[in-house]
Motif scaffolding. Structure first.
Motif, PDB file in Angstrom:
ATOM      1  N   HIS A 128       0.864  -1.248   0.055  1.00 27.21           N
ATOM      2  CA  HIS A 128      -0.029  -0.106   0.010  1.00 27.21           C
ATOM      3  C   HIS A 128       0.813   1.192   0.000  1.00 27.21           C
ATOM      4  CE1 HIS A 128       0.686  -0.647   4.409  1.00 27.21           C
ATOM      5  NE2 HIS A 128       0.830   0.475   4.410  1.00 27.21           N
ATOM      6  N   ARG A 129       0.206   2.409  -0.287  1.00 26.10           N
ATOM      7  CA  ARG A 129       0.809   3.645  -0.073  1.00 26.10           C
ATOM      8  C   ARG A 129       0.337   4.411   1.003  1.00 26.10           C
ATOM      9  NH1 ARG A 129       3.314   5.408  -4.662  1.00 26.10           N
ATOM     10  NH2 ARG A 129       2.648   7.961  -4.495  1.00 26.10           N
ATOM     11  N   GLY A 130       0.947   5.531   1.380  1.00 31.24           N
ATOM     12  CA  GLY A 130       0.889   6.162   2.703  1.00 31.24           C
ATOM     13  C   GLY A 130      -0.673   6.470   2.589  1.00 31.24           C
ATOM     14  N   VAL A 131      -1.071   7.322   1.477  1.00 35.59           N
ATOM     15  CA  VAL A 131      -2.548   7.944   1.403  1.00 35.59           C
ATOM     16  C   VAL A 131      -3.471   6.594   1.694  1.00 35.59           C
ATOM     17  CG1 VAL A 131      -2.605   7.849  -1.246  1.00 35.59           C
ATOM     18  CG2 VAL A 131      -3.932   9.416   0.260  1.00 35.59           C
ATOM     19  N   GLU A 132      -3.212   5.432   1.108  1.00 32.51           N
ATOM     20  CA  GLU A 132      -4.070   4.267   1.212  1.00 32.51           C
ATOM     21  C   GLU A 132      -4.262   3.948   2.665  1.00 32.51           C
ATOM     22  OE1 GLU A 132      -3.239   2.669  -3.265  1.00 32.51           O
ATOM     23  OE2 GLU A 132      -2.303   1.622  -1.479  1.00 32.51           O
ATOM     24  N   ALA A 133      -3.202   4.200   3.385  1.00 29.28           N
ATOM     25  CA  ALA A 133      -3.216   3.712   4.713  1.00 29.28           C
ATOM     26  C   ALA A 133      -4.076   4.673   5.453  1.00 29.28           C
ATOM     27  CB  ALA A 133      -1.794   3.759   5.389  1.00 29.28           C
ATOM     28  N   SER A 134      -4.120   6.025   5.262  1.00 24.13           N
ATOM     29  CA  SER A 134      -4.855   6.882   5.895  1.00 24.13           C
ATOM     30  C   SER A 134      -6.337   6.466   5.720  1.00 24.13           C
ATOM     31  CB  SER A 134      -4.421   8.305   5.519  1.00 24.13           C
ATOM     32  OG  SER A 134      -3.240   8.662   5.798  1.00 24.13           O
ATOM     33  N   VAL A 135      -6.514   6.550   4.439  1.00 25.13           N
ATOM     34  CA  VAL A 135      -8.073   6.145   3.888  1.00 25.13           C
ATOM     35  C   VAL A 135      -8.404   4.949   4.627  1.00 25.13           C
ATOM     36  CG1 VAL A 135      -9.430   5.462   1.830  1.00 25.13           C
ATOM     37  CG2 VAL A 135      -7.935   7.529   1.851  1.00 25.13           C
ATOM     38  N   ALA A 136      -7.491   3.793   4.794  1.00 23.67           N
ATOM     39  CA  ALA A 136      -8.260   2.837   5.465  1.00 23.67           C
ATOM     40  C   ALA A 136      -8.182   2.903   6.782  1.00 23.67           C
ATOM     41  CB  ALA A 136      -6.956   1.618   5.024  1.00 23.67           C
ATOM     42  N   VAL A 137      -7.527   3.736   7.612  1.00 22.01           N
ATOM     43  CA  VAL A 137      -7.906   3.993   8.993  1.00 22.01           C
ATOM     44  C   VAL A 137      -9.134   4.565   9.109  1.00 22.01           C
ATOM     45  CG1 VAL A 137      -7.114   5.194  11.131  1.00 22.01           C
ATOM     46  CG2 VAL A 137      -5.448   4.191   9.519  1.00 22.01           C
ATOM     47  N   GLU A 138      -9.352   5.779   8.210  1.00 22.24           N
ATOM     48  CA  GLU A 138     -10.734   6.542   8.250  1.00 22.24           C
ATOM     49  C   GLU A 138     -11.835   5.512   7.900  1.00 22.24           C
ATOM     50  OE1 GLU A 138      -9.882   9.586   5.553  1.00 22.24           O
ATOM     51  OE2 GLU A 138      -9.232  10.926   6.958  1.00 22.24           O
ATOM     52  N   CYS A 139     -11.669   4.542   7.002  1.00 21.27           N
ATOM     53  CA  CYS A 139     -12.696   3.649   6.804  1.00 21.27           C
ATOM     54  C   CYS A 139     -13.091   2.696   7.786  1.00 21.27           C
ATOM     55  CB  CYS A 139     -12.229   2.857   5.407  1.00 21.27           C
ATOM     56  SG  CYS A 139     -13.736   1.735   4.995  1.00 21.27           S
ATOM     57  N   CYS A 140     -12.065   2.245   8.412  1.00 21.23           N
ATOM     58  CA  CYS A 140     -12.281   1.342   9.573  1.00 21.23           C
ATOM     59  C   CYS A 140     -12.763   1.912  10.876  1.00 21.23           C
ATOM     60  CB  CYS A 140     -10.987   0.629  10.242  1.00 21.23           C
ATOM     61  SG  CYS A 140     -10.238  -0.378   9.014  1.00 21.23           S
ATOM     62  N   LEU A 141     -12.562   3.265  10.943  1.00 21.59           N
ATOM     63  CA  LEU A 141     -13.036   4.021  12.308  1.00 21.59           C
ATOM     64  C   LEU A 141     -14.479   4.277  11.762  1.00 21.59           C
ATOM     65  CD1 LEU A 141     -10.213   6.655  12.726  1.00 21.59           C
ATOM     66  CD2 LEU A 141     -11.023   4.862  14.456  1.00 21.59           C
ATOM     67  N   ALA A 142     -14.850   4.504  10.597  1.00 15.59           N
ATOM     68  CA  ALA A 142     -16.331   4.865  10.353  1.00 15.59           C
ATOM     69  C   ALA A 142     -17.004   3.902  10.321  1.00 15.59           C
ATOM     70  CB  ALA A 142     -16.378   5.445   8.959  1.00 15.59           C
ATOM     71  N   ALA A 143     -16.574   2.364  10.374  1.00 16.32           N
ATOM     72  CA  ALA A 143     -17.374   1.390  10.276  1.00 16.32           C
ATOM     73  C   ALA A 143     -17.966   0.762  11.645  1.00 16.32           C
ATOM     74  CB  ALA A 143     -16.522   0.117   9.743  1.00 16.32           C
ATOM     75  N   GLY A 144     -17.470   1.592  12.522  1.00 15.63           N
ATOM     76  CA  GLY A 144     -17.992   1.289  14.129  1.00 15.63           C
ATOM     77  C   GLY A 144     -17.530   0.125  14.822  1.00 15.63           C
ATOM     78  N   PHE A 145     -16.229  -0.445  14.444  1.00 12.00           N
ATOM     79  CA  PHE A 145     -15.626  -1.401  15.236  1.00 12.00           C
ATOM     80  C   PHE A 145     -15.571  -0.740  16.675  1.00 12.00           C
ATOM     81  CE2 PHE A 145     -14.018  -2.292  11.079  1.00 12.00           C
ATOM     82  CZ  PHE A 145     -14.364  -3.630  11.066  1.00 12.00           C
TER      83      PHE A 145
END
Ligand code: SF4
Length: 372
Positions: A128-145
């Protein structure tokens, strides 16, 4: 549960992992189900956390994961309130997959970010690239774990404090509830290990590593994360890894999959490491145990000391004396005095606790204690 597959093998990794060959995922899932059934008849303790790690569990598709989790629930004595932990890599994160993982019951999601710096990610062999890592963290946070955790690696050859600080700041701005910071270890037999042997790759000095470690404590502490173990930081006790805390408490655990280790409080055993050997053994006898050891009282005492001095909670010296009949305090009076004077540990009643400085050298601390 060790899932032995990764989309690409990182050059520093020495886990039992491979890129999945044709049909291997299905063969692995069938073997794992058989192994869970085998242990379901023998493991009587209730199980209240399940950790899907590896490897990369998200290298299995969501149907495969659902089948795996359903089978674990059917075969093993999981409690109703059991919490599911899962490791995923950023390139596998998408909103619909997060929803599928939530539906499986995943409460604690651990994301292998490692770095936000594209140059570092390339050197680490990550996909992955850095920006994909940021987007992934945001996506996981929004998913409600319940808890989203992100792993970072520090101590890359030549890494400057400013580069490490930038990674920490990017992560704290994103705000996952849990962070793990692992120091890069170079293992023999890996591409990194061979690079070191040929003089092409140079490890950071211990002083530089310690500087980066303290930087992590400082930046994460300032952002509201407490260090509750050498490598682990959480925003409040409710987001600590309930699963990993069991290893540090010496609680029994059952491991499934290639290379998985198990511990029943006295005996430790481990599985075949290579996938073909694991598959063959499970097919033959239902399990893949290839070795075991019975821990003596002294082994258990030493492990307890080692594990507890890696945690902020520390070690209760009175409890230790009761369990192992070892008066650690009496045997190490001057050592404990000097550790406290040098602010590597603190004594609080009968509790001996490492400070941040002590955590940075936790393994070295333990080696200095006398047990008899
Ligand atoms: S993703 Fe993790 S387990 Fe897989 S090869 Fe890289 S370091 Fe190893």
């Amino acid at each position: 549960v060790h899932v032995p597959f990764c989309g690409a093998i990182c050059p520093y990794c020495d886990f039992a992992v491979r890129r999945p060959g044709a049909g291997e995922r299905a063969r692995y899932l069938s073997a794992l189900e058989r192994e869970a059934e085998h242990w379901g008849k023998r493991w009587t303790r209730s199980i209240d956390t399940v950790y899907l790690g590896g490897g990369t569990p998200s290298a299995l598709d969501d149907d495969g994961l659902a089948r795996l989790v359903a089978h674990l629930r059917a075969a093993l004595p999981l409690t109703d309130a059991s919490l599911l932990f899962m490791e995923v890599n950023p390139e596998d994160v998408r909103a619909e997959r997060c929803a599928a993982w939530r539906a499986l019951g995943v409460g604690f999601l651990s994301l292998g970010v490692q770095s936000f710096d594209n140059h570092e990610l390339r050197r680490l062999g990550r996909r992955h690239r850095g920006v994909e890592a940021s987007v992934a963290v945001e996506c996981c946070l929004a998913a409600g774990f319940e808890t989203v955790s992100a792993d970072l690696i520090f101590g890359l050859p030549g890494q400057q404090p400013s580069a490490w600080a930038a990674n920490l700041d990017t992560l704290t701005a994103l705000g996952p509830e849990h962070v793990s910071c692992y120091q890069l270890t170079i293992h023999e037999g890996t591409p990194y290990g061979r690079g070191r042997q040929r003089g092409r790759l140079h490890e950071l000095s211990e002083a530089k590593q310690a500087e980066l470690y303290h930087l992590a404590h400082e930046r994460l502490g300032r952002a509201g994360y407490e260090a509750y173990e050498v490598s682990n930081f959480s925003r409040g006790p409710g987001h600590r890894s309930r699963h990993n805390q069991k290893y540090w408490m010496h609680a029994p655990y059952l491991g499934l999959g290639p290379s998985a280790h198990s511990f029943d409080g006295r005996r430790r055993w481990w599985n075949e490491r290579a996938l073909p050997a694991y598959l063959a053994a499970v097919q033959r006898v239902g399990s893949a145990v290839v070795g075991s050891e019975r821990l003596s009282q002294r082994d258990l005492a030493l492990e307890t000391l080692m594990l507890r001095l890696r945690t902020a909670e520390g070690l209760d010296l009175e409890d230790f004396r009761g369990r192992f009949e070892v008066d650690l305090r009496g045997l190490n009076v001057s050592l404990i005095e000097s550790l406290c004077a040098n602010r590597l540990t603190a004594l609080d009643g009968s509790w001996l606790r490492p400070t941040a400085g002590g955590m940075a050298v936790a393994d070295g601390l333990v080696a200095r204690f006398r047990l008899d």
